[in-house]
Design an enzyme around this catalytic site. Structure first.
Site, PDB file in Angstrom:
ATOM      1  N   ASP A   1     -29.464  -8.577 -31.893  1.00 49.81           N
ATOM      2  CA  ASP A   1     -28.064  -8.210 -31.765  1.00 49.81           C
ATOM      3  C   ASP A   1     -27.276  -9.515 -31.861  1.00 49.81           C
ATOM      4  OD1 ASP A   1     -25.664  -6.975 -31.469  1.00 49.81           O
ATOM      5  OD2 ASP A   1     -26.200  -5.845 -29.677  1.00 49.81           O
TER       6      ASP A   1
HETATM    7  C1  BGC Z   1     -23.046  -5.030 -31.231  1.00 54.73           C
HETATM    8  C2  BGC Z   1     -23.882  -4.414 -32.336  1.00 54.73           C
HETATM    9  C3  BGC Z   1     -23.248  -4.724 -33.662  1.00 54.73           C
HETATM   10  C4  BGC Z   1     -23.122  -6.226 -33.809  1.00 54.73           C
HETATM   11  C5  BGC Z   1     -22.501  -6.652 -35.107  1.00 54.73           C
HETATM   12  C6  BGC Z   1     -22.766  -6.494 -31.469  1.00 54.73           C
HETATM   13  O1  BGC Z   1     -21.827  -6.962 -30.556  1.00 54.73           O
HETATM   14  O2  BGC Z   1     -23.717  -4.866 -29.997  1.00 54.73           O
HETATM   15  O3  BGC Z   1     -23.959  -3.029 -32.150  1.00 54.73           O
HETATM   16  O4  BGC Z   1     -24.012  -4.156 -34.687  1.00 54.73           O
HETATM   17  O5  BGC Z   1     -22.308  -6.715 -32.766  1.00 54.73           O
HETATM   18  O6  BGC Z   1     -21.141  -6.354 -35.108  1.00 54.73           O
END
Ligand code: BGC
Length: 763
Positions: free
Chosen positions: A231
């Site tokens: 993530d």
């Molecule tokens: C989120 C993810 C997301 C990623 C990219 C993170 O803060 O938890 O779900 O895909 O950012 O935007």
């Protein structure tokens, strides 16, 4: 491709290998131009493409290219419609192709442990089976278009509070039965190109560097061979992460993580072969994505808007409908009062990384105006302002009362303000703003025919106000076409067929995670174990606002008896149980029913939820038509995860199979006896007397050493029933130390050796 990967691995320098395990910017993998390795683009998110335009610089959080905003996962989860999820996936895949995006960062299959989780709108359900089946279809849909997905957030990321540091402290049984299965099923059946690890720690270790989770469970057990991506910002120790099985760090900590990898290989801390494994996976992903790029991709945005509208109709859940008030049958000369700012300013998606820039937005008020018969008057009053919290603007409320007075029906749009729910923080309560509830009371005081339409991403309490409304339609955050879908449902050109994918409790305090959410001091203890959502409410025999699986229709359905067909045996690993149930549309309109199969282990030796969803079927039936819901069960569907034997265990005995219209509305049931070998942890000195006696070979061995009385009981003190009640749960090693017990340590050693060779009965 395999050959190419091997060839490239040979040709890459160590520095280039390290660079491939990091992105090159927020949304791209790293290219290696020297060897013709291109970069591929990834972008959010689950219910619509959120692609940062070329000129933007803010990580895509502010700007994104226009894309169809489909219903959010909370809504799609309520459709219980695997075909629909696949169609939405296909459409998303096409939009990604058209925008040169190779991996869509979704779906999110985290379980709704608490209704307070700020991201519940991005997740499908409180139930792992429902989440897993829907996510599987979604992934198959997207990937059928040559675009990858990212199954996220793996694992135990069920809150936003302290999300990057908090340790989710969860026992293995709970992980295996509740928090893993949606990932496991989707990995096995849809092979997502990537899996995204979550931010949090799991039992003390950051998930991004958790070898058991990312390698033992995900790869060795489930056979996953794709890329594990972090993530965004979840990596703390790049070397530990690559060792644990995390292939791609996003966004990249350029100059830091790549250098750490290179130095670790040079110093011998990291085997190059381990790095190569991750590099190979990234190369395969890039190759797959590059090969799958279409020559001249286009997306039919009109068709996608129409799909978004159909999808929103499938997701709305009719919670109540007194005296069949809905659908509204308004004739020329009649008046409908449409009240609520949301009718004019729709709320249809949540905030954070999944926020889409919609291609267009249907406004419910306009759609209702267009759809009513000629001569029907549509009055509108805002009733409250979107900023109103406890108190409504008195002028707005007064106008609404005047509009409602004397109207033939009142359609009141209520919901959570955008600030109430988002990625990044959790809610503190489940209530609608008091200003809205007060407005409903005032509406109900002047008009008996009030329909409430709800727009919210996470469940809201209904128990304090739903008696004031004749009908309640939960529309969730239904995407850019929800305004039109609402008009279709209100006026009857569509029939509601969504079912709750999460319980609406009577009180927040009834949620079994309540005492342990969101934790403190860096830890959140999943103390409720497997008793999540309806599993907990049922075990506690609590009344609920609206149960899991509930949803009404403008028609009615009747269920026939169950026909159960058992073939094979668990001992031969081929046990199959087929359950069939006929369902008849007994009303006057076409409609869809979601028949749900729950299983109950009647005499489990461990605490198990009274009901567990093990299948569902959405049937589209014309008036008078009968369809058949067919469910297939295997051994795993009847098993629990045993901490003692560290495996799935099916205990022989009776299982109830229950089919119904909700978890609290069972219409047909049958009991089936299932045979299975006894499975127990191997006996040892720390096994208790009762455990020895319950095990046939253990009991035999014990009788062999201690002898038997004339009536066949165990001889001596240990055979004395009175004493057994008191010390039966003592481990044998403790009993062997007691002077009055005719068993010494040598005897015990011999006993343990004798039963040690016995199989545990594992299948
Ligand atoms: C989120 C993810 C997301 C990623 C990219 C993170 O803060 O938890 O779900 O895909 O950012 O935007």
């Amino acid at each position: 491709m395999e050959d190419d990967v091997a060839r490239l691995l040979d040709a890459l320098t160590l520095e280039e290998k390290a660079s491939l395990c990091l992105g090159s910017d927020f949304w791209h993998t790293a290219p290696v131009e020297r060897l013709g390795i291109p970069a591929v683009m990834v972008a959010d998110g689950p219910h619509g493409l959120r692609k940062e335009p070329e000129h933007a610089t803010q990580g895509g959080l502010v700007e994104s290219v226009p894309a169809t905003c489909f219903p959010t996962a909370a809504a799609l989860g309520s459709s219980w419609d695997v075909d629909l999820l696949q169609e939405v996936g296909v459409a998303l895949g096409r939009e990604c192709q058209a925008e040169q995006v190779s991996v869509l960062l979704g779906p999110g299959v985290n379980i709704k442990r608490s209704p307070l989780c700020g991201r519940n709108f991005e997740y499908l359900s409180e139930d792992p089976r429902l989440s897993g089946e829907l996510a599987t279809s979604f992934v198959l849909g997207v990937q059928s278009q040559g675009v990858g997905t990212s199954l996220k957030h793996f694992a135990a990321n069920n809150q936003e509070t302290d999300r990057v540091r908090v340790s989710a402290d969860v026992d293995e049984r709970t992980l295996r039965e509740i928090y893993f299965p949606a990932f496991e099923r989707t990995v096995a059946q849809a092979r997502p190109w990537t899996v995204m690890c979550s931010y949090n720690r799991l039992n003390g270790t950051h998930v991004s560097q958790h070898p058991w989770l990312l390698t033992e469970v995900l790869r060795d057990e489930w056979g996953y061979d794709g890329v594990v991506v972090s993530d965004w910002g979840a990596v703390h120790d790049r070397v530990a992460a690559v060792k644990a099985g995390l292939d791609l760090e996003m966004p990249p900590q350029l100059g830091h993580s790549d250098r750490a990898l290179v130095e670790a290989v040079r110093s011998g801390e990291l085997e190059e072969a381990v790095l190569d494994r991750s590099v190979a996976r990234v190369l395969s992903l890039v190759a797959k994505a590059t090969e799958a790029k279409q020559a001249d991709p286009t997306a039919d945005l009109d068709a996608h808007h129409a799909l978004a509208r159909r999808a929103a109709r499938e997701c709305a859940v009719l919670l109540k409908n007194e005296d069949d008030l809905l659908p509204l049958d308004l004739r020329a000369g009649q008046t409908v009062a449409v009240i609520g700012e949301f009718a004019r300013t729709p709320r249809f998606q949540g905030a954070g990384s999944s926020q889409v820039n919609p291609t267009r937005v249907d406004v419910a008020l306009d759609e209702i105006r267009d759809a009513v018969r000629e001569g029907v008057e549509v009055r509108f009053a805002a009733g409250f302002g979107l900023e109103d919290e406890d108190e409504a603007d008195p002028r707005l409320a007064e106008e609404a009362v005047e509009a409602a007075r004397g109207a033939d029906a009142v359609v009141l749009f209520l919901g959570l303000p955008a600030r109430a729910e988002s990625e990044g923080f959790d809610r503190e309560h489940m209530r609608l703003p008091q200003s809205q509830v007060d407005l409903l009371r005032r509406m109900a005081a002047v008009n008996e025919r009030v329909v409430v339409l709800l727009a919210n991403g996470s469940a809201v309490l209904t128990s304090t106000w739903d008696h004031e409304a004749a009908a309640v339609l939960e529309c969730w955050l239904g995407g850019q076409a929800s305004g039109a879908a609402v008009a279709d449902l209100l006026l009857g050109s569509a029939n509601p067929c969504g079912r709750l994918a999460e319980t609406i409790p009577l009180r927040l305090q009834d949620n079994t995670a309540y005492l342990n959410f969101p934790g403190d001091s860096g830890h959140v203890r999943y103390g409720e174990g497997v008793f999540v959502g309806y599993r907990g409410h049922d075990a506690l025999d609590q009344p609920v606002g609206y149960p899991f699986g509930h949803g009404l229709s403008y028609t009615t359905f009747e269920y026939g008896d169950l026909v159960v067909d058992v073939t094979g045996r668990h001992a031969d690993r081929d046990l199959r149980i087929t359950v069939r149930c006929s369902v008849t549309n007994s009303g006057r309109r076409p409609g869809k029913e979601v028949a749900q199969l729950y299983v109950h282990d009647v005499a489990a030796s461990v605490a198990r939820p009274p009901l567990e969803l093990r299948g569902f079927a959405k049937l589209d039936l014309a008036p008078g038509e009968t369809g058949t819901a067919t469910f297939e069960l295997g051994a795993r569907d009847l098993s629990y995860w045993s901490e003692a034997v560290r495996d799935w265990v099916l205990e022989a005995g009776d299982f109830e199979l229950l089919v119904g219209a909700s978890s609290r509305d069972i219409r047909a049931r049958a009991t089936t006896a299932v045979d299975a070998p006894r499975v127990a942890a191997p006996l040892g000195a720390m096994s208790s007397l009762e455990e020895w006696l319950a095990d046939p070979s253990g009991a035999d061995a014990l009788r062999g050493v201690l002898g038997t009385t004339d009536d066949g009981r165990l001889a001596g003190a240990l055979g004395n029933p009175e004493l057994r009640r008191v010390v039966g749960n003592f481990p044998m090693s403790a009993l062997a130390g007691f002077a009055n017990v005719d068993l010494d340590r040598d005897d015990l050693q011999e006993l343990v050796a004798r039963v040690g060779d016995e199989p545990s009965g594992k299948v």
